[in-house]
Design a protein around this motif. Structure first.
Motif, PDB file in Angstrom:
ATOM      1  N   VAL B  36       0.834  -1.204   0.000  1.00  0.00           N
ATOM      2  CA  VAL B  36       0.000   0.000   0.000  1.00  0.00           C
ATOM      3  C   VAL B  36       0.867   1.252   0.000  1.00  0.00           C
ATOM      4  CG1 VAL B  36      -1.765   1.317   1.269  1.00  0.00           C
ATOM      5  CG2 VAL B  36      -1.834  -1.192   1.276  1.00  0.00           C
ATOM      6  N   SER B  37       0.530   2.208  -0.857  1.00  0.00           N
ATOM      7  CA  SER B  37       1.076   3.564  -0.724  1.00  0.00           C
ATOM      8  C   SER B  37      -0.067   4.462  -0.271  1.00  0.00           C
ATOM      9  CB  SER B  37       1.636   4.064  -2.065  1.00  0.00           C
ATOM     10  OG  SER B  37       2.820   3.388  -2.393  1.00  0.00           O
ATOM     11  N   ASP B  38      -0.045   4.808   1.022  1.00  0.00           N
ATOM     12  CA  ASP B  38      -1.091   5.664   1.595  1.00  0.00           C
ATOM     13  C   ASP B  38      -0.545   7.095   1.514  1.00  0.00           C
ATOM     14  OD1 ASP B  38      -2.760   7.148   3.250  1.00  0.00           O
ATOM     15  OD2 ASP B  38      -2.981   5.533   4.730  1.00  0.00           O
ATOM     16  N   LEU B  39      -0.939   7.815   0.467  1.00  0.00           N
ATOM     17  CA  LEU B  39      -0.252   9.066   0.122  1.00  0.00           C
ATOM     18  C   LEU B  39      -0.347  10.134   1.203  1.00  0.00           C
ATOM     19  CD1 LEU B  39      -1.055   9.339  -3.707  1.00  0.00           C
ATOM     20  CD2 LEU B  39       0.856   8.189  -2.575  1.00  0.00           C
ATOM     21  N   TYR B  40      -1.513  10.261   1.837  1.00  0.00           N
ATOM     22  CA  TYR B  40      -1.621  11.242   2.928  1.00  0.00           C
ATOM     23  C   TYR B  40      -0.756  10.817   4.122  1.00  0.00           C
ATOM     24  CZ  TYR B  40      -5.112  14.457   1.038  1.00  0.00           C
ATOM     25  OH  TYR B  40      -5.749  15.420   0.297  1.00  0.00           O
ATOM     26  N   ALA B  41      -0.784   9.539   4.456  1.00  0.00           N
ATOM     27  CA  ALA B  41       0.017   9.063   5.599  1.00  0.00           C
ATOM     28  C   ALA B  41       1.507   9.236   5.313  1.00  0.00           C
ATOM     29  CB  ALA B  41      -0.307   7.595   5.884  1.00  0.00           C
ATOM     30  N   MET B  42       1.910   9.097   4.038  1.00  0.00           N
ATOM     31  CA  MET B  42       3.316   9.246   3.647  1.00  0.00           C
ATOM     32  C   MET B  42       3.701  10.716   3.511  1.00  0.00           C
ATOM     33  SD  MET B  42       3.055   6.439   0.592  1.00  0.00           S
ATOM     34  CE  MET B  42       4.641   6.699  -0.205  1.00  0.00           C
ATOM     35  N   ASN B  43       2.711  11.599   3.574  1.00  0.00           N
ATOM     36  CA  ASN B  43       2.948  13.021   3.321  1.00  0.00           C
ATOM     37  C   ASN B  43       3.608  13.193   1.948  1.00  0.00           C
ATOM     38  OD1 ASN B  43       2.772  15.701   3.989  1.00  0.00           O
ATOM     39  ND2 ASN B  43       4.661  15.735   5.206  1.00  0.00           N
ATOM     40  N   PHE B  44       3.078  12.469   0.978  1.00  0.00           N
ATOM     41  CA  PHE B  44       3.685  12.435  -0.360  1.00  0.00           C
ATOM     42  C   PHE B  44       3.647  13.813  -1.014  1.00  0.00           C
ATOM     43  CE2 PHE B  44       3.769  11.672  -4.943  1.00  0.00           C
ATOM     44  CZ  PHE B  44       4.876  10.842  -5.039  1.00  0.00           C
ATOM     45  N   ASN B  45       4.769  14.232  -1.570  1.00  0.00           N
ATOM     46  CA  ASN B  45       4.854  15.515  -2.280  1.00  0.00           C
ATOM     47  C   ASN B  45       4.361  15.345  -3.718  1.00  0.00           C
ATOM     48  OD1 ASN B  45       5.604  17.897  -3.593  1.00  0.00           O
ATOM     49  ND2 ASN B  45       7.715  17.176  -3.868  1.00  0.00           N
ATOM     50  N   ALA B  71      17.076  10.969 -16.082  1.00  0.00           N
ATOM     51  CA  ALA B  71      17.272  10.468 -14.710  1.00  0.00           C
ATOM     52  C   ALA B  71      16.999   8.973 -14.601  1.00  0.00           C
ATOM     53  CB  ALA B  71      16.371  11.252 -13.749  1.00  0.00           C
ATOM     54  N   SER B  72      16.067   8.473 -15.427  1.00  0.00           N
ATOM     55  CA  SER B  72      15.773   7.040 -15.346  1.00  0.00           C
ATOM     56  C   SER B  72      16.963   6.218 -15.856  1.00  0.00           C
ATOM     57  CB  SER B  72      14.500   6.702 -16.117  1.00  0.00           C
ATOM     58  OG  SER B  72      14.683   6.890 -17.511  1.00  0.00           O
ATOM     59  N   LYS B  73      17.723   6.783 -16.796  1.00  0.00           N
ATOM     60  CA  LYS B  73      18.945   6.096 -17.289  1.00  0.00           C
ATOM     61  C   LYS B  73      20.099   6.244 -16.304  1.00  0.00           C
ATOM     62  CE  LYS B  73      18.102   6.841 -22.202  1.00  0.00           C
ATOM     63  NZ  LYS B  73      18.161   8.117 -22.912  1.00  0.00           N
ATOM     64  N   GLN B  74      20.195   7.408 -15.690  1.00  0.00           N
ATOM     65  CA  GLN B  74      21.346   7.726 -14.819  1.00  0.00           C
ATOM     66  C   GLN B  74      21.091   7.372 -13.356  1.00  0.00           C
ATOM     67  OE1 GLN B  74      24.143   8.946 -16.286  1.00  0.00           O
ATOM     68  NE2 GLN B  74      23.023   8.780 -18.207  1.00  0.00           N
ATOM     69  N   HIS B  75      19.967   6.722 -13.070  1.00  0.00           N
ATOM     70  CA  HIS B  75      19.590   6.433 -11.686  1.00  0.00           C
ATOM     71  C   HIS B  75      19.639   7.704 -10.847  1.00  0.00           C
ATOM     72  CE1 HIS B  75      19.735   2.248 -12.825  1.00  0.00           C
ATOM     73  NE2 HIS B  75      20.915   2.464 -13.341  1.00  0.00           N
ATOM     74  N   ALA B  76      19.031   8.739 -11.367  1.00  0.00           N
ATOM     75  CA  ALA B  76      19.080  10.056 -10.722  1.00  0.00           C
ATOM     76  C   ALA B  76      17.695  10.567 -10.352  1.00  0.00           C
ATOM     77  CB  ALA B  76      19.790  11.045 -11.649  1.00  0.00           C
ATOM     78  N   LEU B  77      16.753   9.632 -10.109  1.00  0.00           N
ATOM     79  CA  LEU B  77      15.431  10.040  -9.628  1.00  0.00           C
ATOM     80  C   LEU B  77      15.497  10.252  -8.119  1.00  0.00           C
ATOM     81  CD1 LEU B  77      13.298   7.450 -11.618  1.00  0.00           C
ATOM     82  CD2 LEU B  77      13.223   9.937 -11.940  1.00  0.00           C
ATOM     83  N   ALA B  78      14.758  11.241  -7.617  1.00  0.00           N
ATOM     84  CA  ALA B  78      14.676  11.462  -6.168  1.00  0.00           C
ATOM     85  C   ALA B  78      14.216  10.170  -5.488  1.00  0.00           C
ATOM     86  CB  ALA B  78      13.705  12.605  -5.869  1.00  0.00           C
ATOM     87  N   ASP B  79      14.681   9.965  -4.250  1.00  0.00           N
ATOM     88  CA  ASP B  79      14.419   8.711  -3.542  1.00  0.00           C
ATOM     89  C   ASP B  79      12.938   8.378  -3.445  1.00  0.00           C
ATOM     90  OD1 ASP B  79      17.110   8.407  -3.192  1.00  0.00           O
ATOM     91  OD2 ASP B  79      17.127   9.061  -1.086  1.00  0.00           O
ATOM     92  N   ASP B  80      12.102   9.391  -3.158  1.00  0.00           N
ATOM     93  CA  ASP B  80      10.675   9.079  -2.970  1.00  0.00           C
ATOM     94  C   ASP B  80      10.043   8.608  -4.287  1.00  0.00           C
ATOM     95  OD1 ASP B  80      10.777  11.679  -4.072  1.00  0.00           O
ATOM     96  OD2 ASP B  80       8.941  12.323  -3.052  1.00  0.00           O
ATOM     97  N   ILE B  81      10.507   9.151  -5.399  1.00  0.00           N
ATOM     98  CA  ILE B  81       9.997   8.705  -6.703  1.00  0.00           C
ATOM     99  C   ILE B  81      10.500   7.292  -7.003  1.00  0.00           C
ATOM    100  CG2 ILE B  81      10.026   9.156  -9.192  1.00  0.00           C
ATOM    101  CD1 ILE B  81      10.333  12.132  -8.559  1.00  0.00           C
ATOM    102  N   GLN B  82      11.800   7.085  -6.812  1.00  0.00           N
ATOM    103  CA  GLN B  82      12.404   5.776  -7.097  1.00  0.00           C
ATOM    104  C   GLN B  82      11.693   4.667  -6.311  1.00  0.00           C
ATOM    105  OE1 GLN B  82      14.744   5.094  -9.398  1.00  0.00           O
ATOM    106  NE2 GLN B  82      14.610   2.913  -8.868  1.00  0.00           N
ATOM    107  N   ALA B  83      11.385   4.942  -5.062  1.00  0.00           N
ATOM    108  CA  ALA B  83      10.714   3.935  -4.223  1.00  0.00           C
ATOM    109  C   ALA B  83       9.342   3.571  -4.799  1.00  0.00           C
ATOM    110  CB  ALA B  83      10.570   4.454  -2.790  1.00  0.00           C
ATOM    111  N   GLU B  84       8.607   4.581  -5.249  1.00  0.00           N
ATOM    112  CA  GLU B  84       7.277   4.329  -5.809  1.00  0.00           C
ATOM    113  C   GLU B  84       7.381   3.612  -7.153  1.00  0.00           C
ATOM    114  OE1 GLU B  84       5.863   5.168  -2.574  1.00  0.00           O
ATOM    115  OE2 GLU B  84       4.257   4.989  -4.054  1.00  0.00           O
TER     116      GLU B  84
END
Lengths: 235, 235
Positions: B36-45, B71-84
């Protein structure tokens, strides 16, 4: 007219920003008053939440629309929302200026609507569509997108743009009472020449010069439906 | 199946949250893995911006989709995006669970799509619709709304819900390759009895028990269009 442009693009050098600047310049030249909400520059918070109300009707359970209704009566809307509501109320014409993201508006602009189009002011009870809180005012989209003209339409790969715009033009702007003017659409922006973009800005100036005569989009009126919103004439 | 539920409601006691909890319970009972990604609970930006990339292809001008590709080629996505992104890639079925706001998804969920559906991974070049990055996977909406059933449909006050859902079901989910399953829709939720809501949860369990056999929505395939995306058969 008093005109409010709500602009939502993260890059100040973008063509979408140039559309916004062109509109400010041209509309002022035409004698209108222009105000701008540049959502990225304002660092606008798009997330509807409990903190949007300084006093709650029901502090134990957040029904967002009910709390909007309560807060609009009690003058208990958060300051950033109240400021935007007042800008919208002052404006005879609202222009939403944005890059199309996922066949829709960017999240920061979606959140501006979620938070600012307050129940009790913009709509409520039987005050919606042609009886909405903003009836008598006009609204218009101006937006950029990556696709080409021929990719939209009946039988085209993405279907008709009119259908794609239903949630924002009909379900949002017309719902709160706006007369929705023909949008200005800049196709294929990232892939065209500088000259083609300059031409688009000229086209946009002409669109704006014609703003008082632009056709509006036809939507249903409440008079076509009964008390329970069943259509009066089913033929 | 591995299933990801992305949930977006500000009130933990809401019926929309009960739908999410019902889905977790029922899907686990059926033997699926549920995340589950609970966006409000995660305070997702939800705001797409320059800070979404730890390294830029063009540091002087933000073209968001081009930077996503870089960024997808260079593994340069912000951590919160990469996790999702990784959660979505792992999931055979994606469920978006939300209250309908303005005939659309709430801004926090719109921003999850704007930021997580990364160009270069989810789509790019000729990889879209049935050739999209998520082809072979399924997606489904489960949502609550205030309106009644009869307010939607051809000739109804709000028009057809199928049309209203075009940006999310066709322009987003089908665009990135998902097979889009019949949605679960809970009408008129704020106005109905507790018993009627309990019945809806039972109906949702049955919907989920049938998940492997749910009909999917038909959308165009790239094979119906030529190289420049003109329709092959205009008749």
């Amino acid at each position: 007219m008093n005109i409010l442009i709500v602009h939502a693009h993260p890059e100040p050098q973008s063509f979408t920003n140039a559309l916004k600047n062109t509109a400010i310049e041209e509309l002022k030249k035409l004698g209108h008053q222009v105000e701008v909400s540049d959502l990225y520059a304002m660092n606008f918070n798009p997330v509807a939440c409990a903190a949007d109300f300084t006093e709650r009707g029901n502090p134990d359970y957040l029904n967002y629309a009910l709390e909007q209704r309560h807060a609009s009566k009690q003058h208990a809307l958060a300051d950033d929302i109240q400021a935007e509501v007042e800008k919208v109320q002052k404006a005879d014409l609202l222009i939403l200026n944005f890059p199309m993201y996922w066949m829709s508006i960017p999240a920061i602009l979606k959140g501006w609507i979620d938070r600012v189009f307050v129940s009790g002011i913009f709509y409520g009870g039987k005050r919606f569509y042609n009886h909405g809180g903003m009836s008598g005012k006009k609204a218009m989209l101006s937006f950029t997108l990556g696709g080409r003209d021929h990719m939209f339409g009946d039988g085209a790969i993405h279907g008709s743009l009119e259908n794609i715009l239903i949630p924002i033009q009909r379900g949002t702007l017309a719902y709160v009472g706006y007369e929705v003017l023909t949008p200005f659409i800049a196709y294929h922006v990232p892939y065209i020449s500088h000259e083609a973009r300059e031409q688009m800005l000229i086209d946009y100036r002409q669109h704006l010069q014609n703003i008082e005569n632009l056709p509006s989009i036809a939507f249903p009126t409440l008079e076509q439906f009964d008390d329970k919103l069943y259509p009066l004439n089913q033929n």
